[in-house]
Design an enzyme around this catalytic site. Structure first.
Site, mmCIF file in Angstrom:
data_model
loop_
_atom_site.group_PDB
_atom_site.id
_atom_site.type_symbol
_atom_site.label_atom_id
_atom_site.label_comp_id
_atom_site.label_asym_id
_atom_site.label_seq_id
_atom_site.Cartn_x
_atom_site.Cartn_y
_atom_site.Cartn_z
ATOM 1 N N HIS A 269 2.498 1.873 -3.114
ATOM 2 C CA HIS A 269 1.349 3.001 -3.839
ATOM 3 C C HIS A 269 2.034 4.457 -3.637
ATOM 4 C CE1 HIS A 269 -1.967 0.120 -3.355
ATOM 5 N NE2 HIS A 269 -1.095 -0.311 -4.097
ATOM 6 N N ASP B 97 0.851 -1.095 -0.085
ATOM 7 C CA ASP B 97 0.053 0.060 0.021
ATOM 8 C C ASP B 97 0.980 1.277 0.096
ATOM 9 O OD1 ASP B 97 -2.354 1.601 0.489
ATOM 10 O OD2 ASP B 97 -3.487 0.083 1.290
#
Length: 412
Positions: free
Chosen positions: A240, A217
């Site tokens: 991310h 993430d």
């Protein structure tokens, strides 16, 4: 005789300056990676915390593995300065069903709270062992989806430093001030869900430096309430990217200000630098700098999105939004492996203001080779924003400025 007394007093003074050091093995920890050592750690901590010496050292020795259930270290102690010297390996239970915790501490594995003067350092590592948690998914465990799990949680702390530690899992932060974290190595698999590397919220004067973050993430997620955040020399990927938000969900009032990201390197990440807000929110995200950033095969390097909405849902339009203003992108270079290099989607009712881009060169490239394929930019509702120097690809909604006489208001 006077010399003897003075010398004796000087010896006592020097001895009193030595910190009180307590090794978890003194509390009969096993350290085989299979036996539960939580009681030994609790006993060792109680001894350090109750010491009459002004400085205490809680030591986890090199060469051993310590299996620990969820554990909270409360810093309301006699010593004013506490150091956690972690040279060994700390391991969480691998099976979620074997976690021994109650509702108040089950979301975090190791928690540090109520410290003023905390140092965590060492050559050791912390293994959160989240594989089975991720495999379970929301259908089998509602708690897993309702709140973010953190391998390490830092709550209500002041004046703390973290050095050299390796984290396999999530590093979470709760309200704190004057934090310095450097030379961290945080790892989670690329496909692991909801595994933000570092989460910063409700915190002031935080520095994250010289660290490597590989996760599934956000490498660093900046939530509600932080200000004066300095992020420097971070390697991110996979992951991310670095995200501010999302802010303003369900009409909430959210604030972020005075954030600086410098000398960050993004490699094969889904996003690079992202600011995201929900419609209908309130307050602001402002005075944010991104400088000297490099990208390597990043899908979406630059994003400001005021229309955050979950996939497969229809989100209605609102007349309010979190205000985004005074954002600087300076000296950003590298390659992307996607269609859109710059994506600016601003609210029509509360558009972003004072967005400045300077000296940006983003090319389409794979495996170290740059192709002639031209990346694109996307703009919606940009107000009072401009670019300087060379900006590639061109962002047509920005006004070209040769000389700038506007004071941005960001700290140098």
């Amino acid at each position: 005789m006077l010399f003897s007394i003075s010398f004796f007093q000087w010896v006592l003074f020097v001895q009193s300056m030595e910190p009180f050091v307590y090794d978890v093995n003194f509390a009969v920890a096993i350290g085989d990676g299979e036996s539960d050592d939580i009681e030994a750690f609790k006993n060792a901590w109680n001894i350090v915390c109750s010491s009459h010496i002004s400085s205490g050292v809680f030591r986890v020795p090199y060469g051993q593995k310590f299996l620990l259930q969820p554990l909270t270290f409360n810093g309301e102690c006699r010593p004013k300065n506490i150091t956690f010297q972690i040279d060994g390996i700390l391991i969480a239970p691998s099976d979620p069903s074997s976690w021994k915790c109650n509702d108040t501490n089950c979301n975090n594995w190791i928690t540090f709270q109520h410290f003023d003067g905390l140092i965590v350092q060492g050559i050791g590592s912390l293994h959160g062992q989240g594989q089975k948690w991720w495999q379970m998914g929301c259908m089998h465990n509602k708690v897993l989806c309702s709140s973010q799990k953190a391998a390490v949680c830092l709550h209500l702390l002041k004046n703390r430093r973290f050095f050299h530690l390796g984290f396999n899992g999530v590093f979470g932060k709760a309200p704190s001030s004057s934090v310095h974290a450097s030379k961290l190595n945080i790892k989670a698999p690329k496909d692991s869900p909801n595994t933000d590397g570092i989460c910063i919220q409700h915190s002031t004067n935080v520095t994250i430096a010289s660290s490597i973050i590989k996760t599934g993430d956000d490498c660093i997620a900046i939530g509600d309430g932080p200000k004066y955040i300095n992020i420097n020399r971070i390697f991110c990927g996979p992951g991310h990217g670095i995200s501010i938000g999302s802010l303003g969900e369900n009409g909430r009032r959210k604030t972020v200000e005075y954030v600086t990201v410098r000398r960050a390197n993004f490699c094969t990440t889904e996003n690079g630098l992202r600011i995201k807000t929900w419609q209908g929110g309130h307050r602001y995200a402002r005075y944010i700098r991104f400088e000297r950033i490099s990208f390597s095969e990043v899908i979406r390097p630059i994003i400001i999105d005021q229309y955050t909405c979950p996939p497969h849902q229809h989100c209605k339009n609102y007349n309010t939004a979190v205000k985004i203003s005074n954002i600087l992108y300076n000296d950003l270079r590298g390659t992307l492996n996607g269609e859109i290099a710059v994506e600016l989607s601003y609210s029509k009712s509360v558009p972003c203001k004072n967005i400045r881009m300077k000296d940006i060169q983003l090319n389409y490239g794979i495996n170290g080779k740059i192709y002639e394929r031209r990346p694109k930019s996307h703009c919606l509702s940009v107000v009072q924003s401009w670019d300087e120097g060379n900006v590639y690809p061109n962002v047509p909604c920005l006004t070209k400025k040769i000389k700038l006489f506007f004071l941005l208001g960001l700290r140098k």
